[in-house]
Write a protein that holds these residues in place. Sequence first.
Motif, PDB file in Angstrom:
ATOM      1  N   LYS A  23       0.828  -1.227   0.000  1.00 53.14           N
ATOM      2  CA  LYS A  23       0.000   0.000   0.000  1.00 53.14           C
ATOM      3  C   LYS A  23       0.848   1.257   0.000  1.00 53.14           C
ATOM      4  CE  LYS A  23      -4.100  -1.996   2.004  1.00 53.14           C
ATOM      5  NZ  LYS A  23      -4.545  -2.521   3.283  1.00 53.14           N
ATOM      6  N   ALA A  24       2.077   1.163   0.499  1.00 48.66           N
ATOM      7  CA  ALA A  24       2.963   2.342   0.528  1.00 48.66           C
ATOM      8  C   ALA A  24       4.116   2.177  -0.454  1.00 48.66           C
ATOM      9  CB  ALA A  24       3.483   2.546   1.943  1.00 48.66           C
ATOM     10  N   LEU A  25       3.919   1.365  -1.492  1.00 53.53           N
ATOM     11  CA  LEU A  25       4.965   1.115  -2.495  1.00 53.53           C
ATOM     12  C   LEU A  25       6.289   0.711  -1.824  1.00 53.53           C
ATOM     13  CD1 LEU A  25       4.349   3.944  -5.158  1.00 53.53           C
ATOM     14  CD2 LEU A  25       3.324   1.679  -5.021  1.00 53.53           C
ATOM     15  N   ASN A  26       6.150  -0.126  -0.794  1.00 52.90           N
ATOM     16  CA  ASN A  26       7.321  -0.647  -0.055  1.00 52.90           C
ATOM     17  C   ASN A  26       8.184   0.451   0.564  1.00 52.90           C
ATOM     18  OD1 ASN A  26       6.615  -3.310  -0.544  1.00 52.90           O
ATOM     19  ND2 ASN A  26       7.759  -3.390  -2.461  1.00 52.90           N
ATOM     20  N   ALA A  27       7.545   1.557   0.947  1.00 49.96           N
ATOM     21  CA  ALA A  27       8.303   2.618   1.632  1.00 49.96           C
ATOM     22  C   ALA A  27       8.982   2.001   2.861  1.00 49.96           C
ATOM     23  CB  ALA A  27       7.368   3.747   2.035  1.00 49.96           C
ATOM     24  N   LEU A  28      10.194   2.457   3.097  1.00 48.89           N
ATOM     25  CA  LEU A  28      11.038   1.808   4.112  1.00 48.89           C
ATOM     26  C   LEU A  28      10.874   2.510   5.456  1.00 48.89           C
ATOM     27  CD1 LEU A  28      14.136   1.772   1.741  1.00 48.89           C
ATOM     28  CD2 LEU A  28      12.687  -0.207   2.287  1.00 48.89           C
ATOM     29  N   ASN A  29      10.376   1.784   6.437  1.00 45.41           N
ATOM     30  CA  ASN A  29      10.340   2.324   7.797  1.00 45.41           C
ATOM     31  C   ASN A  29      11.276   1.487   8.677  1.00 45.41           C
ATOM     32  OD1 ASN A  29       8.937  -0.026   8.244  1.00 45.41           O
ATOM     33  ND2 ASN A  29       6.948   0.968   8.538  1.00 45.41           N
ATOM     34  N   ASP A  30      11.413   1.907   9.929  1.00 44.05           N
ATOM     35  CA  ASP A  30      12.333   1.190  10.820  1.00 44.05           C
ATOM     36  C   ASP A  30      11.974  -0.280  10.951  1.00 44.05           C
ATOM     37  OD1 ASP A  30      14.183   3.076  11.505  1.00 44.05           O
ATOM     38  OD2 ASP A  30      12.911   3.947  13.050  1.00 44.05           O
ATOM     39  N   ALA A  31      10.666  -0.551  11.075  1.00 42.98           N
ATOM     40  CA  ALA A  31      10.242  -1.938  11.289  1.00 42.98           C
ATOM     41  C   ALA A  31      10.702  -2.804  10.117  1.00 42.98           C
ATOM     42  CB  ALA A  31       8.726  -1.992  11.442  1.00 42.98           C
ATOM     43  N   LEU A  32      10.516  -2.281   8.878  1.00 43.02           N
ATOM     44  CA  LEU A  32      10.918  -3.068   7.704  1.00 43.02           C
ATOM     45  C   LEU A  32      12.435  -3.275   7.680  1.00 43.02           C
ATOM     46  CD1 LEU A  32       9.639  -2.738   4.070  1.00 43.02           C
ATOM     47  CD2 LEU A  32      12.051  -3.040   4.540  1.00 43.02           C
ATOM     48  N   VAL A  33      13.172  -2.205   7.911  1.00 45.11           N
ATOM     49  CA  VAL A  33      14.632  -2.327   7.803  1.00 45.11           C
ATOM     50  C   VAL A  33      15.173  -3.225   8.930  1.00 45.11           C
ATOM     51  CG1 VAL A  33      16.815  -1.060   7.718  1.00 45.11           C
ATOM     52  CG2 VAL A  33      14.828  -0.137   6.573  1.00 45.11           C
ATOM     53  N   ASP A  34      14.555  -3.154  10.116  1.00 40.79           N
ATOM     54  CA  ASP A  34      14.971  -4.049  11.206  1.00 40.79           C
ATOM     55  C   ASP A  34      14.696  -5.511  10.823  1.00 40.79           C
ATOM     56  OD1 ASP A  34      15.759  -1.869  12.629  1.00 40.79           O
ATOM     57  OD2 ASP A  34      14.073  -1.874  14.038  1.00 40.79           O
ATOM     58  N   GLU A  35      13.535  -5.760  10.222  1.00 39.68           N
ATOM     59  CA  GLU A  35      13.208  -7.131   9.803  1.00 39.68           C
ATOM     60  C   GLU A  35      14.181  -7.617   8.728  1.00 39.68           C
ATOM     61  OE1 GLU A  35       9.091  -7.630   8.720  1.00 39.68           O
ATOM     62  OE2 GLU A  35       8.385  -7.089  10.724  1.00 39.68           O
ATOM     63  N   LEU A  36      14.543  -6.700   7.835  1.00 37.01           N
ATOM     64  CA  LEU A  36      15.510  -7.047   6.783  1.00 37.01           C
ATOM     65  C   LEU A  36      16.828  -7.510   7.427  1.00 37.01           C
ATOM     66  CD1 LEU A  36      15.748  -6.935   3.687  1.00 37.01           C
ATOM     67  CD2 LEU A  36      16.478  -4.568   3.892  1.00 37.01           C
ATOM     68  N   GLY A  37      17.254  -6.787   8.450  1.00 39.60           N
ATOM     69  CA  GLY A  37      18.485  -7.155   9.165  1.00 39.60           C
ATOM     70  C   GLY A  37      18.368  -8.539   9.790  1.00 39.60           C
ATOM     71  N   LEU A  38      17.214  -8.830  10.386  1.00 34.96           N
ATOM     72  CA  LEU A  38      17.023 -10.141  11.026  1.00 34.96           C
ATOM     73  C   LEU A  38      17.043 -11.255   9.984  1.00 34.96           C
ATOM     74  CD1 LEU A  38      14.204  -9.311  13.612  1.00 34.96           C
ATOM     75  CD2 LEU A  38      16.615  -9.830  14.087  1.00 34.96           C
ATOM     76  N   ALA A  39      16.383 -10.997   8.837  1.00 43.57           N
ATOM     77  CA  ALA A  39      16.344 -12.019   7.780  1.00 43.57           C
ATOM     78  C   ALA A  39      17.752 -12.273   7.246  1.00 43.57           C
ATOM     79  CB  ALA A  39      15.421 -11.573   6.649  1.00 43.57           C
ATOM     80  N   LEU A  40      18.540 -11.208   7.092  1.00 47.79           N
ATOM     81  CA  LEU A  40      19.917 -11.379   6.611  1.00 47.79           C
ATOM     82  C   LEU A  40      20.743 -12.161   7.630  1.00 47.79           C
ATOM     83  CD1 LEU A  40      20.546  -7.845   5.077  1.00 47.79           C
ATOM     84  CD2 LEU A  40      20.455  -9.991   3.815  1.00 47.79           C
ATOM     85  N   ASN A  41      20.541 -11.866   8.935  1.00 48.09           N
ATOM     86  CA  ASN A  41      21.250 -12.641   9.973  1.00 48.09           C
ATOM     87  C   ASN A  41      20.944 -14.125   9.823  1.00 48.09           C
ATOM     88  OD1 ASN A  41      22.170 -10.288  11.069  1.00 48.09           O
ATOM     89  ND2 ASN A  41      20.725 -10.243  12.782  1.00 48.09           N
ATOM     90  N   GLY A  42      19.653 -14.415   9.601  1.00 46.01           N
ATOM     91  CA  GLY A  42      19.230 -15.820   9.483  1.00 46.01           C
ATOM     92  C   GLY A  42      19.888 -16.500   8.293  1.00 46.01           C
ATOM     93  N   PHE A  43      19.896 -15.827   7.143  1.00 40.20           N
ATOM     94  CA  PHE A  43      20.490 -16.427   5.938  1.00 40.20           C
ATOM     95  C   PHE A  43      22.012 -16.527   6.076  1.00 40.20           C
ATOM     96  CE2 PHE A  43      16.639 -14.952   3.311  1.00 40.20           C
ATOM     97  CZ  PHE A  43      16.050 -16.207   3.412  1.00 40.20           C
ATOM     98  N   GLU A  44      22.587 -15.540   6.725  1.00 37.25           N
ATOM     99  CA  GLU A  44      24.045 -15.578   6.909  1.00 37.25           C
ATOM    100  C   GLU A  44      24.435 -16.795   7.760  1.00 37.25           C
ATOM    101  OE1 GLU A  44      26.931 -13.375   5.788  1.00 37.25           O
ATOM    102  OE2 GLU A  44      26.805 -12.002   7.498  1.00 37.25           O
ATOM    103  N   ALA A  45      23.612 -17.093   8.767  1.00 36.84           N
ATOM    104  CA  ALA A  45      23.936 -18.196   9.685  1.00 36.84           C
ATOM    105  C   ALA A  45      23.586 -19.560   9.074  1.00 36.84           C
ATOM    106  CB  ALA A  45      23.173 -18.000  10.991  1.00 36.84           C
ATOM    107  N   ASP A  46      22.777 -19.576   8.037  1.00 35.83           N
ATOM    108  CA  ASP A  46      22.297 -20.835   7.459  1.00 35.83           C
ATOM    109  C   ASP A  46      23.317 -21.379   6.456  1.00 35.83           C
ATOM    110  OD1 ASP A  46      21.024 -22.866   6.092  1.00 35.83           O
ATOM    111  OD2 ASP A  46      19.083 -21.836   6.008  1.00 35.83           O
ATOM    112  N   GLU A  47      23.925 -22.489   6.814  1.00 32.38           N
ATOM    113  CA  GLU A  47      25.000 -23.042   5.968  1.00 32.38           C
ATOM    114  C   GLU A  47      24.508 -23.490   4.598  1.00 32.38           C
ATOM    115  OE1 GLU A  47      27.243 -26.073   7.829  1.00 32.38           O
ATOM    116  OE2 GLU A  47      28.137 -24.673   9.275  1.00 32.38           O
ATOM    117  N   ASN A  48      23.210 -23.713   4.478  1.00 35.54           N
ATOM    118  CA  ASN A  48      22.678 -24.169   3.182  1.00 35.54           C
ATOM    119  C   ASN A  48      22.461 -23.033   2.193  1.00 35.54           C
ATOM    120  OD1 ASN A  48      22.470 -26.879   4.005  1.00 35.54           O
ATOM    121  ND2 ASN A  48      20.680 -26.296   5.236  1.00 35.54           N
ATOM    122  N   ILE A  49      22.555 -21.797   2.670  1.00 37.88           N
ATOM    123  CA  ILE A  49      22.285 -20.646   1.790  1.00 37.88           C
ATOM    124  C   ILE A  49      23.598 -20.090   1.243  1.00 37.88           C
ATOM    125  CG2 ILE A  49      21.411 -18.255   1.743  1.00 37.88           C
ATOM    126  CD1 ILE A  49      19.196 -20.375   1.840  1.00 37.88           C
TER     127      ILE A  49
END
Length: 258
Positions: A23-49
């Motif tokens: 609805k906001a054309l993916n405008a970036l707020n803190d919540a989104l950018v924080d979630e992005l960081g968490l998702a990257l942490n998860g993929f970084e730690a995942d040996e299969n990725i």
Amino acid sequence: MDYQNIIVETRGKVGLITLNRPKALNALNDALVDELGLALNGFEADENIGCIVITGSEKAFAAGADITMMANFSYMDAYKGDYITRNWERIKTCRKPVIAAVAGFALGGGCELAMSCDMIYAADSAKFGQPEVKLGILPGAGGTQRLPRAVGKAKAMDLCLTARMMDATEAEKSGLVARVIPAEQLLEETLKAADTIAGFSLPVVMMIKESVNRAYESSLNEGLLFERRTFHSAFALEDQKEGMAAFVEKRKAEFKNR
Ligand code: CAA
């Protein structure tokens, strides 16, 4: 993890993050950018990725930082809160390759987010720009720094000072994007490239990312020395033995990421 602003999936050895505030054309707020960081942490730690793709919707990769969030900020709110930029460097510090698959608008913080990735694959519908000047501010997440490094001073000045948008063809010609792909094939083609990368030796892929990034942060001599030493260290890997043995034996290499 229950994400509200992004969708996080795996496709084989590829981690896929889809920005999801339609609805906001993916405008970036803190919540989104924080979630992005968490998702990257998860993929970084995942040996299969072995590779990560960040994408948006057909209409917008991201139309910038969330203007409604910032509209009434005081200097102290911006400075103390370090709003959307506080987690920004997480993409840069991620040691696995990150590809931005951009369709539609990548404006302001959206363009900056794409530029934080290791490379950009653009749909033919992509539009890039740094229109902050229209809002009475300037780019705040790397636009005045990464854009000149990608497209040169003249075009970076033009985009930041006039707020005009650059289409995918111009973005490819000027060096901002690696490939232009028909919009309907963007995700498929990007995932295919990401899967190719993820099939190589992960430590070697990480060394290549680190070494190419050095080109932007050091003198040529320092960069060449870094590359030379890293090249030498690759001979300590089992994957180097396997890669070269496979070539000699005319078979496909089976990398073990060691
Ligand atoms: N922040 C908050 N909401 C946004 C937004 C943003 N950056 N961009 C779009 N939206 C919202 C719109 O307000 C609109 O919401 P409503 O339906 O509730 O009114 C919805 O997304 C759809 O947008 P439009 O109706 O405007 O769609 P359009 O197709 O007519 O225009 C657009 C698309 C040209 C991208 C236009 O939305 C636009 O100019 N957006 C702002 C772009 C911008 O200035 N970005 C820079 C932000 S500042 C920044 O990023 C700072 C930094 O460097 C960190």
